[in-house]
Design an enzyme around this catalytic site. Sequence first.
Site, mmCIF file in Angstrom:
data_model
loop_
_atom_site.group_PDB
_atom_site.id
_atom_site.type_symbol
_atom_site.label_atom_id
_atom_site.label_comp_id
_atom_site.label_asym_id
_atom_site.label_seq_id
_atom_site.Cartn_x
_atom_site.Cartn_y
_atom_site.Cartn_z
ATOM 1 N N ASP A 16 0.948 -1.206 -0.127
ATOM 2 C CA ASP A 16 0.091 0.005 -0.094
ATOM 3 C C ASP A 16 0.995 1.322 -0.054
ATOM 4 O O ASP A 16 2.069 0.981 0.132
ATOM 5 C CB ASP A 16 -0.984 -0.122 1.147
ATOM 6 C CG ASP A 16 -1.728 1.210 1.623
ATOM 7 O OD1 ASP A 16 -2.369 1.535 0.395
ATOM 8 O OD2 ASP A 16 -1.634 1.905 2.445
ATOM 9 N N ASP A 18 -0.016 5.268 1.169
ATOM 10 C CA ASP A 18 -0.394 6.246 2.035
ATOM 11 C C ASP A 18 -0.440 5.676 3.432
ATOM 12 O O ASP A 18 -1.426 4.696 3.731
ATOM 13 C CB ASP A 18 -1.917 6.921 1.654
ATOM 14 C CG ASP A 18 -1.887 7.824 0.498
ATOM 15 O OD1 ASP A 18 -1.005 8.773 0.626
ATOM 16 O OD2 ASP A 18 -2.411 7.535 -0.476
#
Length: 225
Positions: A16, A18
């Site tokens: 991922d 953020d």
Amino acid sequence: MRVHDATGGLRAVLFDMDGLLIDSERLWLEVEYETVEWLGGVWSEEHQRNLVGGSLDVAVAYMLELTGADVPPAEVGRRLLGTMTERLALGVPLMPGAKELLTEVNAAGIPAALVSSSHRGLIEAALGSIGGDHFATTVAGDEVTRTKPHPEPYLTAAGRLGVDPRHCVVLEDSPNGVAAAQAAGAHVVAVPHVLPVEPAPGRTVVASLTEVDVPLLRSLAGKTL
């Protein structure tokens, strides 16, 4: 066969962005606050928690419902994306252990992918800080039909890499991301940031990426989910 032999049961690592690789949630909070203020409302960290790991469309709808502003959703979305892209392009700090783990995964010859709910423009802006050369492919939120918590983003990344998701380990920080990865069939290492993530079958919860290395990822890829 050479790739399989080189990596054991681990065929790819999917990251991922953020809150996992980059400390961008504080930037999002600033941009969301400014956008909601422009819409005539008031924003808080509690409102942000309702959006962590979600899509731009969900965020825009939430802000318009919160404020009751008579503004086209597309205009709100453009404002959010434009301001956030400018902030990311200025540089954003990496989360502790992110650079070291990315370097170790690459050195081990294990393909890596970046899988984010953020739009392509935001990913490109952030890659200046992260380093685009770490990834064999990147998947953006505006390149899939259904975003996290749906498994499509992670299934798309695995498909582009030509690997079975069951032989991938996903690193995530949010409940939405964890749900997407597990629904895709991958083992998950959760590094909670804004929202808590509880330990459960098929996931390993750690406090920081500094606790994650290639031997751990290899051991998790070999587990039966």
